[in-house]
Design a protein around this motif. Structure first.
Motif, PDB file in Angstrom:
ATOM      1  N   THR A  81       9.762   6.688  -7.811  1.00 16.53           N
ATOM      2  CA  THR A  81       8.675   5.744  -7.669  1.00 16.53           C
ATOM      3  C   THR A  81       7.369   6.532  -7.604  1.00 16.53           C
ATOM      4  N   SER A  82       6.460   6.276  -8.563  1.00 17.09           N
ATOM      5  CA  SER A  82       5.174   6.970  -8.557  1.00 17.09           C
ATOM      6  C   SER A  82       4.343   6.527  -7.367  1.00 17.09           C
ATOM      7  N   CYS A  83       3.596   7.456  -6.822  1.00 19.66           N
ATOM      8  CA  CYS A  83       2.750   7.151  -5.675  1.00 19.66           C
ATOM      9  C   CYS A  83       1.573   6.282  -6.114  1.00 19.66           C
ATOM     10  N   PRO A  84       1.281   5.226  -5.379  1.00 19.44           N
ATOM     11  CA  PRO A  84       0.154   4.359  -5.734  1.00 19.44           C
ATOM     12  C   PRO A  84      -1.209   5.058  -5.688  1.00 19.44           C
ATOM     13  N   CYS A  85      -1.298   6.224  -5.051  1.00 15.07           N
ATOM     14  CA  CYS A  85      -2.587   6.895  -4.882  1.00 15.07           C
ATOM     15  C   CYS A  85      -3.174   7.402  -6.193  1.00 15.07           C
ATOM     16  N   GLY A  86      -2.344   7.517  -7.224  1.00 10.79           N
ATOM     17  CA  GLY A  86      -2.855   7.921  -8.525  1.00 10.79           C
ATOM     18  C   GLY A  86      -2.704   9.386  -8.868  1.00 10.79           C
ATOM     19  N   PHE A 144      -2.110   0.762   2.715  1.00 12.54           N
ATOM     20  CA  PHE A 144      -2.468  -0.638   2.454  1.00 12.54           C
ATOM     21  C   PHE A 144      -1.502  -1.236   1.442  1.00 12.54           C
ATOM     22  N   ALA A 145      -1.182  -0.482   0.396  1.00 10.97           N
ATOM     23  CA  ALA A 145      -0.277  -0.977  -0.654  1.00 10.97           C
ATOM     24  C   ALA A 145       1.110  -1.289  -0.105  1.00 10.97           C
ATOM     25  N   TYR A 146       1.579  -0.490   0.856  1.00 11.10           N
ATOM     26  CA  TYR A 146       2.911  -0.679   1.424  1.00 11.10           C
ATOM     27  C   TYR A 146       2.905  -1.447   2.744  1.00 11.10           C
ATOM     28  N   GLY A 147       1.716  -1.828   3.230  1.00 11.68           N
ATOM     29  CA  GLY A 147       1.625  -2.570   4.488  1.00 11.68           C
ATOM     30  C   GLY A 147       1.989  -1.731   5.703  1.00 11.68           C
ATOM     31  N   ASP A 148       1.688  -0.441   5.676  1.00 16.05           N
ATOM     32  CA  ASP A 148       2.032   0.476   6.756  1.00 16.05           C
ATOM     33  C   ASP A 148       0.956   0.428   7.851  1.00 16.05           C
ATOM     34  N   GLU A 149       1.058  -0.559   8.712  1.00 19.15           N
ATOM     35  CA  GLU A 149       0.094  -0.768   9.797  1.00 19.15           C
ATOM     36  C   GLU A 149       0.018   0.436  10.743  1.00 19.15           C
ATOM     37  N   ARG A 150       1.141   1.059  11.025  1.00 21.18           N
ATOM     38  CA  ARG A 150       1.159   2.204  11.932  1.00 21.18           C
ATOM     39  C   ARG A 150       0.278   3.330  11.402  1.00 21.18           C
ATOM     40  N   PHE A 151       0.452   3.703  10.136  1.00 21.16           N
ATOM     41  CA  PHE A 151      -0.345   4.791   9.565  1.00 21.16           C
ATOM     42  C   PHE A 151      -1.824   4.412   9.527  1.00 21.16           C
ATOM     43  N   LEU A 199      -4.282  -4.828  10.191  1.00 25.09           N
ATOM     44  CA  LEU A 199      -5.188  -4.049   9.365  1.00 25.09           C
ATOM     45  C   LEU A 199      -4.950  -4.266   7.876  1.00 25.09           C
ATOM     46  N   ALA A 200      -3.732  -4.601   7.501  1.00 26.05           N
ATOM     47  CA  ALA A 200      -3.388  -4.842   6.098  1.00 26.05           C
ATOM     48  C   ALA A 200      -3.239  -6.346   5.868  1.00 26.05           C
ATOM     49  N   ASP A 201      -3.602  -6.794   4.687  1.00 25.55           N
ATOM     50  CA  ASP A 201      -3.504  -8.207   4.330  1.00 25.55           C
ATOM     51  C   ASP A 201      -2.265  -8.407   3.460  1.00 25.55           C
ATOM     52  N   PRO A 202      -1.241  -9.091   3.952  1.00 22.34           N
ATOM     53  CA  PRO A 202      -0.011  -9.281   3.180  1.00 22.34           C
ATOM     54  C   PRO A 202      -0.205 -10.154   1.932  1.00 22.34           C
ATOM     55  N   GLU A 203      -1.338 -10.831   1.822  1.00 25.23           N
ATOM     56  CA  GLU A 203      -1.615 -11.664   0.648  1.00 25.23           C
ATOM     57  C   GLU A 203      -2.127 -10.850  -0.538  1.00 25.23           C
ATOM     58  N   LEU A 204      -2.418  -9.561  -0.323  1.00 26.41           N
ATOM     59  CA  LEU A 204      -2.961  -8.719  -1.388  1.00 26.41           C
ATOM     60  C   LEU A 204      -1.916  -7.733  -1.894  1.00 26.41           C
ATOM     61  N   THR A 205      -1.887  -7.570  -3.210  1.00 29.68           N
ATOM     62  CA  THR A 205      -1.099  -6.521  -3.850  1.00 29.68           C
ATOM     63  C   THR A 205      -2.094  -5.556  -4.466  1.00 29.68           C
ATOM     64  N   TRP A 206      -2.085  -4.314  -4.001  1.00 29.79           N
ATOM     65  CA  TRP A 206      -3.042  -3.316  -4.486  1.00 29.79           C
ATOM     66  C   TRP A 206      -2.542  -2.759  -5.801  1.00 29.79           C
ATOM     67  N   THR A 207      -3.409  -2.749  -6.814  1.00 32.43           N
ATOM     68  CA  THR A 207      -2.973  -2.434  -8.181  1.00 32.43           C
ATOM     69  C   THR A 207      -3.616  -1.197  -8.790  1.00 32.43           C
ATOM     70  N   PHE A 233     -14.975   5.109  -3.799  1.00 29.13           N
ATOM     71  CA  PHE A 233     -13.826   4.653  -4.570  1.00 29.13           C
ATOM     72  C   PHE A 233     -13.972   3.189  -4.981  1.00 29.13           C
ATOM     73  N   THR A 234     -13.146   2.818  -5.926  1.00 30.74           N
ATOM     74  CA  THR A 234     -12.924   1.428  -6.290  1.00 30.74           C
ATOM     75  C   THR A 234     -11.422   1.186  -6.214  1.00 30.74           C
ATOM     76  N   ALA A 235     -11.019   0.134  -5.535  1.00 31.55           N
ATOM     77  CA  ALA A 235      -9.608  -0.232  -5.417  1.00 31.55           C
ATOM     78  C   ALA A 235      -9.443  -1.657  -5.949  1.00 31.55           C
ATOM     79  N   ARG A 236      -8.480  -1.829  -6.830  1.00 38.69           N
ATOM     80  CA  ARG A 236      -8.207  -3.159  -7.396  1.00 38.69           C
ATOM     81  C   ARG A 236      -7.048  -3.812  -6.662  1.00 38.69           C
ATOM     82  N   TYR A 237      -7.104  -5.152  -6.616  1.00 43.12           N
ATOM     83  CA  TYR A 237      -6.026  -5.904  -5.969  1.00 43.12           C
ATOM     84  C   TYR A 237      -5.811  -7.229  -6.691  1.00 43.12           C
ATOM     85  N   ARG A 238      -4.659  -7.828  -6.397  1.00 45.49           N
ATOM     86  CA  ARG A 238      -4.322  -9.173  -6.870  1.00 45.49           C
ATOM     87  C   ARG A 238      -3.921  -9.978  -5.646  1.00 45.49           C
ATOM     88  N   ARG A 239      -4.446 -11.185  -5.552  1.00 47.53           N
ATOM     89  CA  ARG A 239      -4.110 -12.085  -4.439  1.00 47.53           C
ATOM     90  C   ARG A 239      -2.811 -12.815  -4.756  1.00 47.53           C
TER      91      ARG A 239
END
Length: 124
Positions: free
Chosen positions: A2-7, A40-47, A62-70, A91-97
């Motif tokens: 699985t590629s890391c979402p960080c790019g 944020f992408a994985y919903g890791d509130e602890r981190f 801290l994370a919004d479960p309605e968003l998928t970071w893309t 930075f610029t971060a894209r998301y989908r609701r």
């Protein structure tokens, strides 16, 4: 793999996953920015809570479960290196609701060292 979402193009486990698991700490402000985006992408509130400076960390979720970071695009930075105590990352971060709409967040984030570790302080 699985590629890391960080790019960075590495596998998540070898990239930001090691920071999320506590096996390593991000060495630069930009690395922390990327790891926080992944959290944020994985919903890791602890981190997210652990890496948010305690003076500015909000209460509650801290994370919004309605968003998928893309996608994350780093567009600039100042300071934040291995031997520095402060820095910014633009930075610029894209998301989908959940409803299918999309958007983006543009921010210049401020980071400081706190007891040797980088912490997110807020936006400029």
């Amino acid at each position: 793999m699985t590629s890391c979402p960080c790019g960075f193009g590495e596998a998540y486990d070898a990239c930001c996953g090691r920071y999320h698991r506590g096996e390593a700490t991000p060495p630069t402000a930009e690395t922390l920015m990327r790891a926080r985006y992944c959290a944020f992408a994985y919903g890791d509130e602890r981190f997210l809570a652990e890496t948010w400076h305690p003076d500015t960390r909000p209460a509650g979720p801290l994370a919004d479960p309605e968003l998928t970071w893309t996608g994350l695009f780093i567009t600039g930075h100042t300071g934040g290196g291995l031997l520095e105590q402060a820095g910014t990352v633009e930075f610029t971060a894209r998301y989908r609701r959940a409803d299918g709409s999309s958007g983006r967040v543009r921010e210049t984030s401020r980071f400081v060292r706190d007891h040797g570790d980088w912490r997110y302080l807020g936006s400029v």
